[in-house]
Design an enzyme around this catalytic site. Structure first.
Site, PDB file in Angstrom:
ATOM      1  CG  HIS A  48     -43.626  41.661-102.115  1.00 35.35           C
ATOM      2  ND1 HIS A  48     -44.610  41.801-103.064  1.00 35.35           N
ATOM      3  CD2 HIS A  48     -42.457  41.781-102.795  1.00 35.35           C
ATOM      4  CE1 HIS A  48     -44.057  41.998-104.258  1.00 35.35           C
ATOM      5  NE2 HIS A  48     -42.755  41.985-104.118  1.00 35.35           N
ATOM      6  CG  HIS A  74     -41.768  38.214-107.620  1.00 31.33           C
ATOM      7  ND1 HIS A  74     -42.788  38.163-106.704  1.00 31.33           N
ATOM      8  CD2 HIS A  74     -41.301  39.475-107.569  1.00 31.33           C
ATOM      9  CE1 HIS A  74     -42.914  39.353-106.121  1.00 31.33           C
ATOM     10  NE2 HIS A  74     -42.035  40.158-106.621  1.00 31.33           N
ATOM     11  CG  HIS A 125     -38.280  47.706-105.333  1.00 33.05           C
ATOM     12  ND1 HIS A 125     -39.629  47.938-105.315  1.00 33.05           N
ATOM     13  CD2 HIS A 125     -38.157  46.342-105.481  1.00 33.05           C
ATOM     14  CE1 HIS A 125     -40.294  46.789-105.423  1.00 33.05           C
ATOM     15  NE2 HIS A 125     -39.417  45.812-105.540  1.00 33.05           N
ATOM     16  CD  GLU A 135     -43.024  44.315-106.625  1.00 30.09           C
ATOM     17  OE1 GLU A 135     -42.478  43.261-107.003  1.00 30.09           O
ATOM     18  OE2 GLU A 135     -42.759  44.858-105.549  1.00 30.09           O
TER      19      GLU A 135
HETATM   20  C1  DHB Z   1     -36.612  42.725-103.254  1.00 27.66           C
HETATM   21  C2  DHB Z   1     -37.821  43.414-103.460  1.00 27.66           C
HETATM   22  C3  DHB Z   1     -38.869  42.778-104.133  1.00 27.66           C
HETATM   23  O1  DHB Z   1     -40.070  43.370-104.399  1.00 27.66           O
HETATM   24  C4  DHB Z   1     -38.736  41.481-104.582  1.00 27.66           C
HETATM   25  O2  DHB Z   1     -39.810  40.890-105.175  1.00 27.66           O
HETATM   26  C5  DHB Z   1     -37.546  40.805-104.393  1.00 27.66           C
HETATM   27  C6  DHB Z   1     -36.486  41.420-103.722  1.00 27.66           C
HETATM   28  C7  DHB Z   1     -35.486  43.370-102.516  1.00 27.66           C
HETATM   29  O3  DHB Z   1     -35.474  44.590-102.296  1.00 27.66           O
HETATM   30  O4  DHB Z   1     -34.569  42.634-102.097  1.00 27.66           O
HETATM   31 FE    FE Z   2     -41.369  42.118-105.677  1.00 31.69          FE
END
Ligand code: DHB
Ligand code: FE
Length: 283
Positions: free
Chosen positions: A12, A59, A192, A240
């Protein structure tokens, strides 16, 4: 009886919203990402869902660190987006399905869960980027049920608990007397980490284990991990994946992996999409 047509897990990343708005689908950076969504659109056109249940994490738009529910379920007539400070703008409000929401809430509470019930709820990119990506035209009749899973403020619910919530939501939908066709979306991930010394951390090996486990009938490769282990393996935002696990739980035992695409990186994230078609129980 309502039918669950299947599930879709998808990243997302907010930057996706601007890539859609700026029509960057064939830009060399974005093409390998957007190419992964053609088969998803074809599958959705055939599956023809009229309700989307979306497991996602807020978030900081609707919930903040001062009061963060572990699980929250929307029961509103409509859900609006709002400025999140990412420069990604907003989208038109989504139509809710309060009757089905309350049925799901009553069922999961009876099954031992304690969700926050939200008759007003703003939805952030965790909800609307996947929904927009999957349904760019947003069929007029599409109604949504947002299910927030905390991935932000520790302690988080363990992976197995998130999967069990998904099972309870799936049982509730299958028991609903209406004839709705429901797609279940799991939002976020995969690996991530956006902050701190490990910012930019990705783990394709971990991601493959997750995608394989979700496609198989055995999710224990994911559910055996604790949240601290998940943070270690996936990065602090890679947790997530618990939204995908909740989605998988709702689908029942039998799924067919219809499609997957994995592309590293988009922004700071290992981007993935996976379609799990619900298959009838063999007799
Ligand atoms: C990014 C990834 C995310 O899951 C998020 O909530 C905000 C930013 C990203 O990789 O930029
Ligand atoms: Fe996210």
């Amino acid at each position: 009886m309502a039918t669950i047509v299947g599930g879709v897990g998808t990243s997302h990343i907010p930057a996706i919203a601007n890539a859609i708005r700026n029509e960057l689908h064939t830009d060399p950076y974005w093409e390998p990402f957007f190419d992964g969504y053609g088969p998803v659109h074809e599958w959705l056109a055939e599956a023809a869902p009229d309700v989307a249940v979306v497991f996602y994490n807020d978030h900081g738009l609707n919930f903040f660190l001062d009061a963060m529910p572990t699980f929250a379920i929307g029961a509103a007539d409509a859900y609006a987006s709002d400025d999140e400070g990412w420069g990604i703008g907003t989208v038109d409000p989504f139509n809710g399905h309060p009757d089905l929401s309350w049925h799901v809430i009553e069922s999961v509470v009876a099954a031992g869960f304690d969700p926050t019930t939200c008759q007003e709820m703003r939805v952030d990119h965790g909800f609307w980027v996947p929904t927009w990506l999957l349904c760019p035209e947003r069929p007029a009749g599409l109604r949504v049920i947002p299910v927030h899973v905390n991935t932000v403020q520790h302690p988080l619910a363990p992976p197995a608990r998130c999967e069990a919530l998904g099972v309870a939501v799936g049982d509730a939908i299958r028991a609903w007397p209406g004839d709705e066709r429901v797609v279940v979306i799991g939002s976020g991930g995969l690996s991530h980490q956006l902050e701190g010394r490990r910012a930019g951390f990705l783990n394709p090996g971990f991601d493959r284990v997750c995608l394989d486990a979700l496609a198989s009938g055995d999710t224990t490769p994911i559910t055996r991990w604790t949240i601290p282990e998940l943070v270690e393996l996936a990065g602090s935002q890679g947790v997530e994946v618990i939204n995908w696990l909740a989605m998988r739980g709702a689908l029942g035992d039998h799924v067919t992996e219809h499609h997957r695409n994995y592309h590293v990186p988009i922004s700071n994230t290992a981007a993935a999409v996976q379609v799990l078609a619900a298959t009838p129980v063999p007799v």
